[in-house]
Design an enzyme around this catalytic site. Structure first.
Site, PDB file in Angstrom:
ATOM      1  N   HIS A  82       0.845  -1.198   0.000  1.00  0.00           N
ATOM      2  CA  HIS A  82       0.000   0.000   0.000  1.00  0.00           C
ATOM      3  C   HIS A  82       0.876   1.241   0.000  1.00  0.00           C
ATOM      4  CE1 HIS A  82      -3.350   2.683   0.863  1.00  0.00           C
ATOM      5  NE2 HIS A  82      -2.549   3.282   1.727  1.00  0.00           N
ATOM      6  N   ASP A 161     -15.238   2.109   8.324  1.00  0.00           N
ATOM      7  CA  ASP A 161     -14.217   3.078   7.909  1.00  0.00           C
ATOM      8  C   ASP A 161     -14.797   4.116   6.964  1.00  0.00           C
ATOM      9  OD1 ASP A 161     -11.480   4.123   7.487  1.00  0.00           O
ATOM     10  OD2 ASP A 161     -11.749   3.291   5.486  1.00  0.00           O
ATOM     11  N   ARG A 168     -14.905  12.305   9.640  1.00  0.00           N
ATOM     12  CA  ARG A 168     -13.599  12.946   9.892  1.00  0.00           C
ATOM     13  C   ARG A 168     -13.377  14.101   8.923  1.00  0.00           C
ATOM     14  NH1 ARG A 168      -9.744   8.325   8.825  1.00  0.00           N
ATOM     15  NH2 ARG A 168      -8.149   9.953   9.002  1.00  0.00           N
ATOM     16  N   SER A 183      -7.561   3.345   9.577  1.00  0.00           N
ATOM     17  CA  SER A 183      -8.314   3.395   8.324  1.00  0.00           C
ATOM     18  C   SER A 183      -7.581   2.612   7.233  1.00  0.00           C
ATOM     19  CB  SER A 183      -8.507   4.852   7.894  1.00  0.00           C
ATOM     20  OG  SER A 183      -9.080   4.928   6.605  1.00  0.00           O
ATOM     21  N   LYS A 187      -8.471  -1.720   5.784  1.00  0.00           N
ATOM     22  CA  LYS A 187      -8.746  -2.133   4.391  1.00  0.00           C
ATOM     23  C   LYS A 187      -7.746  -3.203   3.943  1.00  0.00           C
ATOM     24  CE  LYS A 187      -8.978   2.242   2.830  1.00  0.00           C
ATOM     25  NZ  LYS A 187      -9.370   3.180   3.885  1.00  0.00           N
TER      26      LYS A 187
END
Length: 434
Positions: A82, A161, A168, A183, A187
């Site tokens: 990621h 999320d 947020r 968050s 995922k």
């Protein structure tokens, strides 16, 4: 259990239990707790922070709020990667076939882009015929067969999320380390990987503008992953200027092809080798990062990574001949040079402003409903620290409109040339393993 007591407890800087965290996540996901109470809790977390145990509990509560992908039918240790985002970040297009070429299974779920350029899915769809909507069974079969497949995100992953992020966004609590870390990691964990490698960007084009914040985020995410049973490592990499030279979907695919042939930009190649080495070690296909790097470099030289890329494209319906002839990718009607106004060294290239310029051409989405033009974008000819002469081209604009004054105006404001002795920035600042 009362939401009021949970808010008060966190407001006073006390540690929430796993049960309390699960209570508010489940309640909010199921519309049993109102926005205003969760807003109060988010602000309390923003100011009071969370312990490592709380962060791990929050992440897993979000994972358990929706579907979880089962990749157990794929043989071997599945590793995912990621990136926290940037401009010209083409790493997945290179890393997927590169690590697959050394027998590391990569079952990748990627999204579409919102902002500068398209996401990995948009970039891959620059290849004629390539499609990401394949069944779960075919996805698993392709990874077992080729060690690599990339599909669009599907199912009801981490609905908690999605709801929390929307809140947020409007309560000024986006930039909270525990909330960002949970968050991202929720995922990745819900997507089923056994090991996770994180590329945390820092600099003008990154979400984390300064190095200390990037390190704090990397440590937080690595800690969460390791605490919940996913071997996790991270790299802190520079995004003060775009990665590589290309910004734009088909242009980035072309650059990825060159990199897989061993002819890519030095910074892009180096980052892919660094991230890939971590992925190979986590997959237990090498004992050390140095050994992993040697295997990856060998497969860039001998053509195995490039052949794996072609097989990957073909298996998902793509025209694999684009790898040998990148001119088959979508091409813009106009190529417009941006000449330097003075001589000197490139001192500054504001990455996110160049990304915005590419979006103005149509390379990215201003809203989720925007249509992307896969052919347009920008190709840099100079990077920070490079010598430039007046009149020399700084970059080429690939456009489907002849008039691009609005884009050139933004680009000139985003590139600074100086008579000073400018050094190129570091590419990799740190490796985080705990």
């Amino acid at each position: 259990m009362r939401m009021y007591d949970i808010i008060e407890k966190k407001r006073n800087g006390q540690e929430l239990t796993t049960e309390e965290i699960k209570f508010f996540i489940d309640g909010y996901t199921n519309d049993q707790i109102p926005d205003y109470q969760i807003s109060a809790l988010l602000m309390a977390i923003y100011f009071q922070d969370m312990t490592e145990e709380e962060r791990a509990s929050l992440t897993m509560a979000m994972v358990e709020s929706g579907d979880q992908i089962d990749l157990s039918a794929i043989k071997g240790i599945k590793v995912d990667k990621h990136s926290t985002g940037g401009v010209g970040d083409t790493t997945t297009l290179i890393l997927a076939p590169l690590v697959a070429s050394v027998d590391v299974p990569l079952a990748k779920m990627s999204g579409r882009g919102l902002g500068h350029t398209g996401g990995t899915i948009d970039k891959l769809e620059s290849v004629p015929g390539f499609h990401v909507e394949i069944s779960n069974d075919k996805f698993i079969d392709l990874v077992n067969k080729n060690k690599v497949a990339v599909i669009g995100q599907s199912g009801n992953l981490t609905p908690a999320d999605k709801k929390l992020y929307s809140l947020r966004d409007v309560t000024a609590t986006v930039s909270s380390i525990p909330l960002i870390a949970s968050s991202i990691m929720s995922k990745k964990i819900a997507s089923g990987a056994d090991g996770i490698v994180l590329d945390v960007k820092t600099g003008a084009g990154a979400f984390m503008k300064n190095l200390d914040d990037a390190k704090a985020l990397a440590h937080a995410m690595v800690s969460i992953g390791n605490r919940v049973g996913r071997n996790t490592m991270a790299v802190i990499s520079d995004m003060s200027q775009p990665l590589g030279y290309a910004i734009g979907n088909a242009l980035e695919v072309k650059e990825a092809i060159a990199t897989l042939q061993g002819n890519g930009p030095e910074d892009l190649t180096e980052l892919c080798l660094t991230l890939g080495s971590q992925m190979v070690v986590l997959a237990e296909k090498a004992d050390t990062l140095d050994e992993a790097r040697e295997k990856l470099q060998e497969n860039l030289k001998n053509g195995k990574a490039f052949e794996t890329f072609k097989r990957f494209l073909e298996s998902q319906g793509g025209d694999a001949s684009v790898a040998d002839n990148p001119d088959l990718l979508p091409q813009a009607a106009y190529k417009i040079e941006l000449p330097a106004m003075s001589s000197g060294k490139v001192k500054k290239i504001i990455a996110d402003e160049l990304g915005t310029a590419a979006m103005m051409l149509g390379a990215g989405r201003a809203t989720k409903e925007s249509e992307i033009d896969l052919s347009v974008g920008i190709v840099l000819h100079k990077k920070i620290g490079d010598i430039v002469k007046e009149g020399e081209s700084l970059l080429t604009i690939h456009s489907n409109r002849e008039s691009v004054e609005d884009v050139t105006e933004k680009l000139y404001k985003s590139i600074e040339i100086s008579k000073d002795n400018v050094q190129a920035p570091n590419l990799i600042y740190a490796t985080i393993t705990e």
